[in-house]
Design a protein around this motif. Structure first.
Motif, PDB file in Angstrom:
ATOM      1  N   PRO A  17      27.818  54.551  97.870  1.00 48.47           N
ATOM      2  CA  PRO A  17      27.499  54.273  96.346  1.00 48.47           C
ATOM      3  C   PRO A  17      27.728  55.572  95.414  1.00 48.47           C
ATOM      4  O   PRO A  17      27.739  55.096  94.407  1.00 48.47           O
ATOM      5  N   TYR A 103      22.607  54.107  87.172  1.00 49.81           N
ATOM      6  CA  TYR A 103      23.694  53.570  88.039  1.00 49.81           C
ATOM      7  C   TYR A 103      23.353  52.738  89.335  1.00 49.81           C
ATOM      8  O   TYR A 103      23.583  51.683  89.413  1.00 49.81           O
ATOM      9  N   LYS A 107      23.204  48.899  90.288  1.00 57.21           N
ATOM     10  CA  LYS A 107      23.957  48.204  91.596  1.00 57.21           C
ATOM     11  C   LYS A 107      22.991  47.774  92.749  1.00 57.21           C
ATOM     12  O   LYS A 107      23.336  46.663  93.243  1.00 57.21           O
ATOM     13  N   GLN A 110      22.156  44.327  91.390  1.00 57.69           N
ATOM     14  CA  GLN A 110      23.297  43.356  91.665  1.00 57.69           C
ATOM     15  C   GLN A 110      23.345  42.719  93.101  1.00 57.69           C
ATOM     16  O   GLN A 110      23.785  41.570  93.207  1.00 57.69           O
ATOM     17  N   GLU A 111      23.173  43.979  94.085  1.00 58.06           N
ATOM     18  CA  GLU A 111      23.079  43.693  95.468  1.00 58.06           C
ATOM     19  C   GLU A 111      22.027  42.533  95.903  1.00 58.06           C
ATOM     20  O   GLU A 111      22.291  41.501  96.636  1.00 58.06           O
TER      21      GLU A 111
END
Length: 415
Positions: A17, A103, A107, A110-111
């Motif tokens: 990531p 960020y 992320k 979103q996951e």
């Protein structure tokens, strides 16, 4: 079981990531690697993250970790001196690390699917801070008390399905009061409920929140001046003792313009807890339960202090300390993402422990080991049935089968 293709290793999956197009665009845009000849920013983040997971005490320990050929191959760095690590950690822009952390929180959201995750009360954010003590003579910038230094981590966590996720962080010297960071941490969207402790009580800000529709729930200070204007009905079978509409503050001095809701309930030990909120729609029981979940942020602070390196710092400058704390939060996010990739719903501590033993193994091996159901190889300590042994010996004596009792090697407890 080192994989032939290093991109299949647990190490690569852990750091994927932060080793992507966004990372390289960010480093290029901010020029953080412009004059770097050795130990680029990605390698620095990987080194400090590794140190967080291993809870290494100092820069020399981090430098010596490269003596492991598996690690220096994974990080693509044969050696680095502790002084070079110190300079890079000190000189790296904290703004870069803050953007990287932001960020990663996006992320992870979103996951998990937090964008679409809503419940009856909307999004819940827990806000609080923790202080880490420092030696004032070595950290002169970290003002706290006359003979003691400290740094304060102000944090906002997103609460969802009994879990928490770091959402926003601010790091300051320990002296400023918690409420000085409210404007940075409070979420102003209409569907957000901000939950914080009495260290954030500020009547002027509360008035503004009421005017702008910003929802909050907080503990009330014990010396607060309260004027009750209405008593609301309560469920006699619940832990809620009172539900009232009140004005806070002293007339002509600190009195608020807007009325608030005051809920008196009990904690798990039966002690009274007074909650103040501007939410008039939720049931008192719901608000009471939501506030009890505020302790999740205390558990989060305890977790990172116990399992990541945030109590001992690798540098003495303000930037080095801030970078290390943010990398600790980044490490937490990376573990959560790895947990999601592995489809594991158990404790994050299991992920951390298994990373340490499977870091250079194929990720498939990591996942298989994580989901392995361990069988007991031992039946444990077995209790001896003394009454049964006695009955068996009596039977043998009566049957004339007890000659072996005269054998000095005989142990009557072994059948």
């Amino acid at each position: 079981m080192q994989g032939k293709d290093t991109t299949l290793s647990t190490f690569h999956q852990l750091f994927s990531p932060v080793s992507n197009d966004y990372f390289w665009q960010l480093t290029e845009g901010m020029g953080v690697d412009k004059y770097v000849k050795k130990l680029n920013t990605l390698q620095l983040v990987e080194l400090i993250t590794f140190a967080q997971l291993e809870q290494l005490d100092g820069l020399r320990d981090i430098s010596n970790s490269l003596h492991d050929p598996k690690f220096n191959r994974a990080i693509n760095l044969e050696s680095i001196s502790f002084s070079q690590i110190s300079r890079r950690l000190r000189d790296l822009s904290p703004q870069f690390i803050r953007l990287l952390f932001s960020y990663l929180t996006t992320k992870v959201g979103q996951e998990i699917g937090l964008v679409n995750l809503r419940n009856a009360v909307g999004r819940i954010y827990l806000i609080d801070s923790t202080t880490i003590s420092l030696c004032l003579t070595q950290y002169r910038w970290a003002e706290f008390r006359q003979t003691k230094g400290g740094v304060k981590l102000h944090l906002r966590l997103r609460f969802y399905e009994e879990e928490v996720l770091p959402d926003k962080a601010v790091i300051t010297p320990a002296r400023p009061a918690d409420k000085t960071q409210m404007d940075v941490l409070v979420v102003e969207e209409k569907d957000a409920l901000n939950v914080f402790d009495r260290g954030y009580v500020d009547y002027k800000k509360f008035d503004r929140y009421c005017e702008e529709g910003i929802r909050f729930a907080s503990r009330l200070k014990g010396n607060a001046i309260v004027k009750v204007i209405a008593d609301l009905p309560v469920n006699s079978e619940s832990k809620v003792k009172k539900d009232q509409m009140v004005y806070l503050g002293k007339d002509g001095v600190t009195k608020m313009k807007h009325p608030l809701r005051l809920i008196t309930t009990e904690d798990t030990q039966g002690q009274p807890v007074v909650i103040v909120t501007n939410d008039l729609q939720l049931k008192a029981e719901e608000l009471s339960e939501i506030y009890r979940n505020r302790w999740q942020i205390e558990l989060f602070f305890k977790w990172i202090k116990q399992h990541l390196q945030v109590k001992h710092f690798y540098g003495k400058s303000e930037q080095a300390v801030e970078n290390q704390l943010f990398i600790a939060l980044i490490t937490y996010c990376l573990m959560v993402i790895l947990q999601l990739k592995a489809g594991y719903r158990g404790p994050l501590l299991t992920i951390k422990r298994l990373i340490r033993t499977c870091l250079y193994e194929p990720f498939t091996f990591f996942v298989q080991t994580l989901h392995l159901k361990h069988k007991r190889s031992s039946q444990g300590r077995r209790r001896i049935d003394h009454e049964g042994v006695y009955r068996e010996i009596v039977r043998q004596v009566l049957a004339g089968e007890a000659d072996y009792l005269n054998d000095v090697t005989y142990d009557p407890l072994v059948l």
